[in-house]
Design a protein around this motif. Structure first.
Motif, PDB file in Angstrom:
ATOM      1  N   TYR A 274       0.833  -1.201   0.000  1.00  0.00           N
ATOM      2  CA  TYR A 274       0.000   0.000   0.000  1.00  0.00           C
ATOM      3  C   TYR A 274       0.870   1.254   0.000  1.00  0.00           C
ATOM      4  O   TYR A 274       0.613   2.225  -0.731  1.00  0.00           O
ATOM      5  CB  TYR A 274      -0.920   0.004   1.224  1.00  0.00           C
ATOM      6  N   ILE A 278       0.286   2.344  -3.819  1.00  0.00           N
ATOM      7  CA  ILE A 278      -1.010   3.026  -3.818  1.00  0.00           C
ATOM      8  C   ILE A 278      -0.910   4.418  -3.215  1.00  0.00           C
ATOM      9  O   ILE A 278      -1.439   5.386  -3.754  1.00  0.00           O
ATOM     10  CB  ILE A 278      -2.066   2.179  -3.084  1.00  0.00           C
ATOM     11  N   LEU A 279      -0.211   4.533  -2.090  1.00  0.00           N
ATOM     12  CA  LEU A 279      -0.075   5.826  -1.426  1.00  0.00           C
ATOM     13  C   LEU A 279       1.244   6.512  -1.776  1.00  0.00           C
ATOM     14  O   LEU A 279       1.469   7.661  -1.392  1.00  0.00           O
ATOM     15  CB  LEU A 279      -0.192   5.642   0.091  1.00  0.00           C
ATOM     16  N   SER A 334      -9.347   4.185   0.188  1.00  0.00           N
ATOM     17  CA  SER A 334      -8.687   5.482   0.253  1.00  0.00           C
ATOM     18  C   SER A 334      -7.463   5.539  -0.667  1.00  0.00           C
ATOM     19  O   SER A 334      -6.731   4.558  -0.820  1.00  0.00           O
ATOM     20  CB  SER A 334      -8.258   5.786   1.694  1.00  0.00           C
ATOM     21  N   ARG A 335      -7.237   6.724  -1.227  1.00  0.00           N
ATOM     22  CA  ARG A 335      -6.029   6.978  -2.009  1.00  0.00           C
ATOM     23  C   ARG A 335      -5.243   8.155  -1.427  1.00  0.00           C
ATOM     24  O   ARG A 335      -4.259   8.582  -2.024  1.00  0.00           O
ATOM     25  CB  ARG A 335      -6.380   7.290  -3.475  1.00  0.00           C
ATOM     26  N   SER A 340      -5.903   7.628   4.915  1.00  0.00           N
ATOM     27  CA  SER A 340      -5.612   6.224   5.203  1.00  0.00           C
ATOM     28  C   SER A 340      -5.056   6.060   6.614  1.00  0.00           C
ATOM     29  O   SER A 340      -5.456   5.150   7.360  1.00  0.00           O
ATOM     30  CB  SER A 340      -4.612   5.674   4.179  1.00  0.00           C
TER      31      SER A 340
END
Length: 436
Positions: A274, A278-279, A334-335, A340
């Protein structure tokens, strides 16, 4: 009265007689030296474990870039933790929980030494050479976990009076959460700054301190020693805790609720992916994400010290597990990094309530002579939810994709809460005061 003054009084006294305010009822857990020593060591041990877990996860992600290899860490820890659980509970009940706990600390020290060796800059190990040692350290952590939970369940009632066990659970949760909040954040910063050698070396020296603290705990080792039973077979004696839990609807429902909720709803093992994909953050951001649930848990456990859960504990437990499931769904979707982190923080605060209530139920509902074996059953449920949950997360992410696996896991948690609410009226209507 200020909050600081209140805490000071709670350190010294648990309560005062309502009819006679000058009468002191019982000393609190914190006023007992042995419990303080245990608590300090209980902060250092998970602190080290959290730092190691963060760095190990990042290293494995860098080496393999595969969620399945991250999940295998959980499986490697779960294998000894689950396979040894029954025998460890029996050993604790038939020997000394303090002796067992001391050796758990020593085993953690040895595992930390292994990680120091493979991270030394003077004789660098290749990534493929490091992998067996990393999984070996995880295996040793699983062995330690198999012994630690039964030892703790049997040890704490020998350190504090029975009427403050529910408060001692909150203190234990606070210590664990301090370690879990500070450990990943500091570990991520040190790893980003100087690489693995510095945090691994820090862990090693902190564990030396923990071993020293545990060695200072002195209790009567024979006063509560349980005699060997000759009335039942060895197998029945070994599995007595398991049979007790499955015949106790309150214990079984509380442990099963937590197990299934975390088994499917947890996302900690996947945080390295993540963070990176993603983050779009590095080790420092990963450290913040890993610390966020523990920071939420710490805040909630401090609240629970001042406002212990007694009445309607069952309804509160179910509501908080549902809140945890909603937070995991939001986290999966969430992005935004800080959103997050906040959802993980909120999920940790809900989970803290579950941990404190479940720990109080286990302590209060366990007969003294089989506490170690019931603690072993508790460790099986926790091992399935945490370590096998990490493996489940890795497999689900491999098959379904990372985001769908987290979101579906949160939805399953809500289904588990709904089913438990309908099928377990005793848990739904539980008050902790009824167990004392």
């Amino acid at each position: 009265m200020s909050y600081g003054q209140y805490l000071h009084q709670r350190f010294i006294y648990v309560s005062m007689d309502s009819k006679n305010p000058d009468h002191i009822a019982e000393p609190s857990a914190w006023s007992i030296k042995n419990f303080r020593l245990y608590t300090y060591a209980g902060i250092l041990l998970p602190f080290v474990a959290q730092v190691q877990s963060l760095i190990v996860g990042w290293q494995i992600y860098e080496i393999k870039h595969d969620p399945l290899y991250l999940g295998l860490i959980g499986l490697t820890e779960a294998a000894p933790a689950l396979s040894l659980a029954f025998i460890t509970g029996y050993i604790v009940d038939r020997s000394s929980p303090l002796f067992v706990f001391k050796n758990v600390a020593r085993l953690a020290l040895f595992a930390a030494f292994m990680l120091v060796i493979i991270s030394n800059p003077w004789r660098p190990f290749t990534p493929d050479q490091r992998l067996p040692f990393i999984y070996g350290a995880a295996f040793l952590a699983g062995v330690g976990r198999a012994f630690r939970m039964p030892a703790v369940v049997a040890l704490i009632p020998r350190l504090v009076p029975r009427n403050v066990l529910h408060v001692s659970s909150a203190w234990n949760a606070s210590g664990f959460n301090i370690a879990s909040a500070v450990g990943p954040a500091l570990g991520g910063f040190l790893f980003a700054w100087k690489g693995a050698p510095l945090p691994y070396t820090l862990d090693f020296f902190l564990l030396i301190v923990a071993v020293g603290l545990v060695s200072l705990i002195k209790i009567d080792e024979t006063r509560n020693l349980n005699p060997k039973s000759t009335a039942i077979s060895f197998f029945n004696d070994l599995t007595l805790g398991l049979r007790y839990v499955f015949r106790h609807p309150l214990l079984l429902s509380a442990l099963a609720l937590d197990m299934f909720a975390v088994l499917f709803g947890g996302a900690v093992a996947m945080l390295p992916i993540y963070a990176a994909e993603i983050l779009f953050t590095g080790p420092i951001g990963l450290g913040i994400l890993r610390s966020a649930p523990a920071a939420g848990s710490l805040l909630m456990s401090l609240i629970l010290i001042r406002f212990p859960v007694n009445r309607q504990a069952g309804k509160i437990l179910l509501s908080c597990v549902a809140g945890f499931g909603f937070c995991m769904i939001g986290f999966g979707l969430s992005r935004l990094f800080w959103l997050s982190a906040f959802l993980l923080f909120l999920g940790g605060s809900f989970d803290s309530v579950s941990v404190v209530i479940r720990s109080a139920i286990v302590q209060l509902a366990s007969p003294p002579e089989i506490r170690g074996r019931i603690g072993a059953v508790n460790s099986i449920f926790i091992g399935i939810s945490n370590q096998l949950g990490e493996f489940e997360s890795g497999v689900a992410a491999k098959l379904l994709g990372l985001v769908p696996s987290v979101v579906i896991g949160g939805i399953v948690t809500l289904v588990v809460v709904g089913f438990t609410t309908l099928k377990t009226p005793k848990l739904r209507g539980m008050d902790l005061t009824d167990l004392r």
